[in-house]
Structures are given as structure tokens and as C-alpha cells.
Design a protein around this motif. Structure first.
Motif, PDB file in Angstrom:
ATOM      1  N   SER A 104      24.955  32.294  38.315  1.00  0.00           N
ATOM      2  CA  SER A 104      24.607  32.255  36.889  1.00  0.00           C
ATOM      3  C   SER A 104      24.960  33.534  36.143  1.00  0.00           C
ATOM      4  O   SER A 104      24.216  33.980  35.288  1.00  0.00           O
ATOM      5  CB  SER A 104      23.104  31.958  36.707  1.00  0.00           C
ATOM      6  N   TRP A 105      26.107  34.121  36.472  1.00  0.00           N
ATOM      7  CA  TRP A 105      26.531  35.304  35.719  1.00  0.00           C
ATOM      8  C   TRP A 105      27.012  34.904  34.338  1.00  0.00           C
ATOM      9  O   TRP A 105      27.693  33.892  34.160  1.00  0.00           O
ATOM     10  CB  TRP A 105      27.644  36.027  36.471  1.00  0.00           C
ATOM     11  N   SER A 106      26.678  35.721  33.370  1.00  0.00           N
ATOM     12  CA  SER A 106      27.075  35.479  31.991  1.00  0.00           C
ATOM     13  C   SER A 106      28.496  35.976  31.751  1.00  0.00           C
ATOM     14  O   SER A 106      29.092  36.672  32.583  1.00  0.00           O
ATOM     15  CB  SER A 106      26.130  36.206  31.041  1.00  0.00           C
ATOM     16  N   ILE A 107      29.016  35.659  30.572  1.00  0.00           N
ATOM     17  CA  ILE A 107      30.336  36.161  30.173  1.00  0.00           C
ATOM     18  C   ILE A 107      30.341  37.683  30.205  1.00  0.00           C
ATOM     19  O   ILE A 107      31.298  38.313  30.681  1.00  0.00           O
ATOM     20  CB  ILE A 107      30.684  35.670  28.758  1.00  0.00           C
ATOM     21  N   GLU A 108      29.275  38.300  29.727  1.00  0.00           N
ATOM     22  CA  GLU A 108      29.209  39.763  29.677  1.00  0.00           C
ATOM     23  C   GLU A 108      29.290  40.373  31.075  1.00  0.00           C
ATOM     24  O   GLU A 108      29.974  41.379  31.289  1.00  0.00           O
ATOM     25  CB  GLU A 108      27.930  40.204  28.975  1.00  0.00           C
ATOM     26  N   GLN A 109      28.583  39.793  32.035  1.00  0.00           N
ATOM     27  CA  GLN A 109      28.635  40.298  33.406  1.00  0.00           C
ATOM     28  C   GLN A 109      30.018  40.115  34.014  1.00  0.00           C
ATOM     29  O   GLN A 109      30.528  41.002  34.716  1.00  0.00           O
ATOM     30  CB  GLN A 109      27.580  39.585  34.269  1.00  0.00           C
ATOM     31  N   LYS A 184      38.697  26.000  35.773  1.00  0.00           N
ATOM     32  CA  LYS A 184      37.300  26.320  36.078  1.00  0.00           C
ATOM     33  C   LYS A 184      37.114  27.708  36.687  1.00  0.00           C
ATOM     34  O   LYS A 184      35.993  28.178  36.810  1.00  0.00           O
ATOM     35  CB  LYS A 184      36.699  25.261  36.996  1.00  0.00           C
ATOM     36  N   SER A 185      38.220  28.384  37.083  1.00  0.00           N
ATOM     37  CA  SER A 185      38.102  29.642  37.812  1.00  0.00           C
ATOM     38  C   SER A 185      38.370  30.851  36.928  1.00  0.00           C
ATOM     39  O   SER A 185      39.266  30.845  36.093  1.00  0.00           O
ATOM     40  CB  SER A 185      39.084  29.676  38.993  1.00  0.00           C
ATOM     41  N   TRP A 186      37.588  31.887  37.168  1.00  0.00           N
ATOM     42  CA  TRP A 186      37.798  33.213  36.569  1.00  0.00           C
ATOM     43  C   TRP A 186      38.066  34.159  37.737  1.00  0.00           C
ATOM     44  O   TRP A 186      37.245  34.282  38.649  1.00  0.00           O
ATOM     45  CB  TRP A 186      36.546  33.621  35.802  1.00  0.00           C
ATOM     46  N   PHE A 187      39.210  34.812  37.728  1.00  0.00           N
ATOM     47  CA  PHE A 187      39.501  35.737  38.821  1.00  0.00           C
ATOM     48  C   PHE A 187      40.320  36.919  38.326  1.00  0.00           C
ATOM     49  O   PHE A 187      41.076  36.821  37.363  1.00  0.00           O
ATOM     50  CB  PHE A 187      40.239  35.033  39.969  1.00  0.00           C
ATOM     51  N   VAL A 188      40.102  38.048  38.986  1.00  0.00           N
ATOM     52  CA  VAL A 188      40.906  39.245  38.807  1.00  0.00           C
ATOM     53  C   VAL A 188      41.118  39.811  40.204  1.00  0.00           C
ATOM     54  O   VAL A 188      40.148  40.116  40.906  1.00  0.00           O
ATOM     55  CB  VAL A 188      40.229  40.294  37.908  1.00  0.00           C
ATOM     56  N   ALA A 204      35.300  33.637  40.718  1.00  0.00           N
ATOM     57  CA  ALA A 204      34.130  32.840  40.352  1.00  0.00           C
ATOM     58  C   ALA A 204      34.585  31.538  39.708  1.00  0.00           C
ATOM     59  O   ALA A 204      35.730  31.420  39.255  1.00  0.00           O
ATOM     60  CB  ALA A 204      33.229  33.613  39.389  1.00  0.00           C
ATOM     61  N   GLU A 205      33.674  30.572  39.681  1.00  0.00           N
ATOM     62  CA  GLU A 205      33.964  29.314  39.013  1.00  0.00           C
ATOM     63  C   GLU A 205      32.838  28.973  38.056  1.00  0.00           C
ATOM     64  O   GLU A 205      31.679  29.332  38.269  1.00  0.00           O
ATOM     65  CB  GLU A 205      34.159  28.188  40.029  1.00  0.00           C
ATOM     66  N   GLU A 206      33.201  28.288  36.981  1.00  0.00           N
ATOM     67  CA  GLU A 206      32.228  27.888  35.960  1.00  0.00           C
ATOM     68  C   GLU A 206      31.621  26.551  36.372  1.00  0.00           C
ATOM     69  O   GLU A 206      32.268  25.519  36.330  1.00  0.00           O
ATOM     70  CB  GLU A 206      32.914  27.771  34.594  1.00  0.00           C
ATOM     71  N   ARG A 207      30.358  26.586  36.781  1.00  0.00           N
ATOM     72  CA  ARG A 207      29.686  25.361  37.240  1.00  0.00           C
ATOM     73  C   ARG A 207      28.804  24.739  36.174  1.00  0.00           C
ATOM     74  O   ARG A 207      28.419  23.582  36.289  1.00  0.00           O
ATOM     75  CB  ARG A 207      28.854  25.669  38.490  1.00  0.00           C
ATOM     76  N   GLU A 208      28.446  25.510  35.195  1.00  0.00           N
ATOM     77  CA  GLU A 208      27.725  25.017  34.029  1.00  0.00           C
ATOM     78  C   GLU A 208      28.252  25.810  32.844  1.00  0.00           C
ATOM     79  O   GLU A 208      28.871  26.855  33.037  1.00  0.00           O
ATOM     80  CB  GLU A 208      26.212  25.189  34.209  1.00  0.00           C
ATOM     81  N   PRO A 209      28.041  25.314  31.618  1.00  0.00           N
ATOM     82  CA  PRO A 209      28.687  25.970  30.475  1.00  0.00           C
ATOM     83  C   PRO A 209      28.438  27.472  30.432  1.00  0.00           C
ATOM     84  O   PRO A 209      27.303  27.932  30.334  1.00  0.00           O
ATOM     85  CB  PRO A 209      28.072  25.245  29.276  1.00  0.00           C
ATOM     86  N   ARG A 210      29.549  28.230  30.582  1.00  0.00           N
ATOM     87  CA  ARG A 210      29.586  29.690  30.452  1.00  0.00           C
ATOM     88  C   ARG A 210      28.685  30.409  31.445  1.00  0.00           C
ATOM     89  O   ARG A 210      28.228  31.527  31.206  1.00  0.00           O
ATOM     90  CB  ARG A 210      29.283  30.135  29.027  1.00  0.00           C
ATOM     91  N   LYS A 211      28.437  29.793  32.586  1.00  0.00           N
ATOM     92  CA  LYS A 211      27.730  30.415  33.700  1.00  0.00           C
ATOM     93  C   LYS A 211      28.640  30.360  34.928  1.00  0.00           C
ATOM     94  O   LYS A 211      29.164  29.287  35.261  1.00  0.00           O
ATOM     95  CB  LYS A 211      26.398  29.705  33.992  1.00  0.00           C
ATOM     96  N   PHE A 212      28.782  31.489  35.596  1.00  0.00           N
ATOM     97  CA  PHE A 212      29.773  31.608  36.647  1.00  0.00           C
ATOM     98  C   PHE A 212      29.112  31.935  37.983  1.00  0.00           C
ATOM     99  O   PHE A 212      28.157  32.706  38.058  1.00  0.00           O
ATOM    100  CB  PHE A 212      30.801  32.675  36.286  1.00  0.00           C
ATOM    101  N   TYR A 213      29.665  31.343  39.027  1.00  0.00           N
ATOM    102  CA  TYR A 213      29.173  31.498  40.395  1.00  0.00           C
ATOM    103  C   TYR A 213      30.344  31.954  41.264  1.00  0.00           C
ATOM    104  O   TYR A 213      31.401  31.321  41.264  1.00  0.00           O
ATOM    105  CB  TYR A 213      28.628  30.165  40.921  1.00  0.00           C
TER     106      TYR A 213
END
Length: 239
Positions: A104-109, A184-188, A204-213
Motif C-alpha cells: 500500500s505504498w502511495s505515489i509519494e513513497q 500495472k508495474s512501476w519499476f526503476v 512494484a505493481e498497482e493492485r488497487e487505485p494508486r496503491k503499490f505493492y
């Protein structure tokens, strides 16, 4: 194996932080601090109360490392090392907290963690950097950052699914992919210019709106696997 399957594999390995000889307030503080991590916090006491207050980090019943409660508290208070991506005197815990699932990481995190890896790539100045933005509209807002990174001797690759026309850009290679894991993925991911000690990744992947796991890692084999997967799966569609 896909990026999602890699994340699921990390998720299966829960770690346990055992707090010895400390009060409930200390234990509660650690539980709150690691509430978004795949870490169980337990409280225990040694029969003699010695050697004082300390913590152990274990996985599958095996103790990975131990440190004093004071050192762990200092690590938590130091925002610069909270991600485990900076040099720190508290490295014994940090070394084993990579590849531990966060939830449940936010966009900011996510942005803060991404900046740590981008900064490492900038400071090294060589090697390859791969970043997934989910959609072209998200990449558009990051163009100044990635064009600046591309101005170094870095081989920069950006991945995004099309939700608008591709932006004009320079200094990096753009991979436009209609693939679910890209959406669905955010990666660096930074290959450290081939130096294992410099390799690091956030996935990480977005499993719920704008929350990343997902997880971060500086395990060179995991970093290499992610880059190999990206290279072998996604061709260059646009320069």
C-alpha cells in the motif's frame, strides 16, 4: 516468469523482527513503522534480561542478523537511509530488509524510492537505467528528469503503455508496449555499470487505485534478472 510472479515470490517470504527485553511502547513503535512491510514484529525476553535491548531479523526460522534497538531506532529516524539505499552504520538490518515486500505504498513513497535509484545512476554516470511509467501520460511529467539522466553517459530506457501520443524527447530510448505488466508495474532498475555493489532496483505493481505493492533490492542477481527480462520481452518500438 513475469514481473508479477517475481513480486509474488518475494511476497511469500515473510520476515520476523523479534524485539528482546524492551517495553511494549518500543514494540508498538516498531509495529507501526513496519506496518507497510511484509514483516511480523514479535516481543520476547531473555531469561536474564541480558545482553540488554536488541532485535533479530529472521526468515523461515533462521536468524539473518541482529542489532541493538538503539541502532535500529536511529536508522528509522534517519530518512536518508530508510530505504536502505544509502551507506549507513546500521547496514546489518538494512542489508536484509531488501527484497522484503512493502504494501500500500502511495505515489509519494514510490517517487521518493525512485529518486534514490535515479540519483545513484546519476552519481555513477555510466551503465543502464530502466524505468517503467505505466502510461505515456505519466512519462510526460518525468521528461525533464529522464532527459537530464540521458545527458550523462547512461543508457536510459523508459517503458510505457500508450494512452496518448508519444511525447517528443531526447536522450533516452522509449519502449511503447500494450502489455498488462507494463500498465500495472512501476519499476526503476540500475545495472550499476556492471559493478555488483552499485546495482539496485525498485519493482512494484498497482493492485488497487494508486496503491503499490512490491520490493526494492540491491541483490545483483535479481537486478540482472529484471533487466534481462525487460531486454528479452520488449523490443524498441520508438526512438
Amino acid at each position: 516468469m513475469s514481473l508479477s510472479e517475481l513480486i509474488a515470490g518475494v511476497e511469500e517470504h515473510e520476515k520476523t523482527l523479534t524485539v528482546f527485553n524492551a517495553g511494549e511502547d518500543v514494540v508498538a513503535a516498531f509495529r507501526e513503522r513496519f506496518a507497510d512491510r511484509n514483516v511480523t514484529v514479535r516481543q520476547e525476553s531473555t531469561p536474564s534480561g541480558k545482553p540488554g535491548e536488541f532485535v533479530t531479523l529472521s526468515e523461515d526460522g533462521e536468524v539473518l542478523t541482529a542489532t541493538s534497538i538503539t541502532d535500529l531506532q536511529r536508522m528509522i529516524e534517519d530518512a536518508d537511509v530508510a530505504l536502505g539505499l544509502a551507506d549507513s552504520p546500521y547496514q546489518p538490518i538494512l542489508d536484509h530488509m531488501d527484497e522484503t515486500m512493502f504494501t500500500s505504498w502511495s505515489i509519494e513513497q514510490m517517487v521518493a524510492a525512485s529518486r534514490e535509484i535515479e540519483d545513484r545512476a546519476w552519481r555513477v554516470g555510466d551503465g543502464s537505467l530502466h524505468a517503467g511509467f505505466q502510461y505515456l501520460s505519466t512519462l510526460r511529467g518525468e521528461l525533464p528528469v529522464y532527459e537530464r539522466l540521458g545527458s550523462k553517459n547512461l543508457d536510459v530506457h523508459a517503458y510505457a503503455a500508450p494512452d496518448e501520443d508519444p511525447p517528443e524527447h531526447e536522450g533516452f530510448t522509449l519502449h511503447i508496449e500494450r502489455a498488462e505488466e507494463i500498465e500495472k508495474s512501476w519499476f526503476v532498475v540500475f545495472d550499476g555499470d556492471g559493478v555488483d555493489e552499485n546495482k539496485c532496483a525498485l519493482l512494484a505493481e498497482e493492485r488497487e487505485p494508486r496503491k503499490f505493492y512490491g520490493f526494492w533490492t540491491y541483490d545483483p542477481d535479481t537486478v540482472d534478472w529484471i533487466i534481462d527480462h525487460l531486454d528479452s520481452t520488449y523490443g524498441v518500438l520508438e526512438q
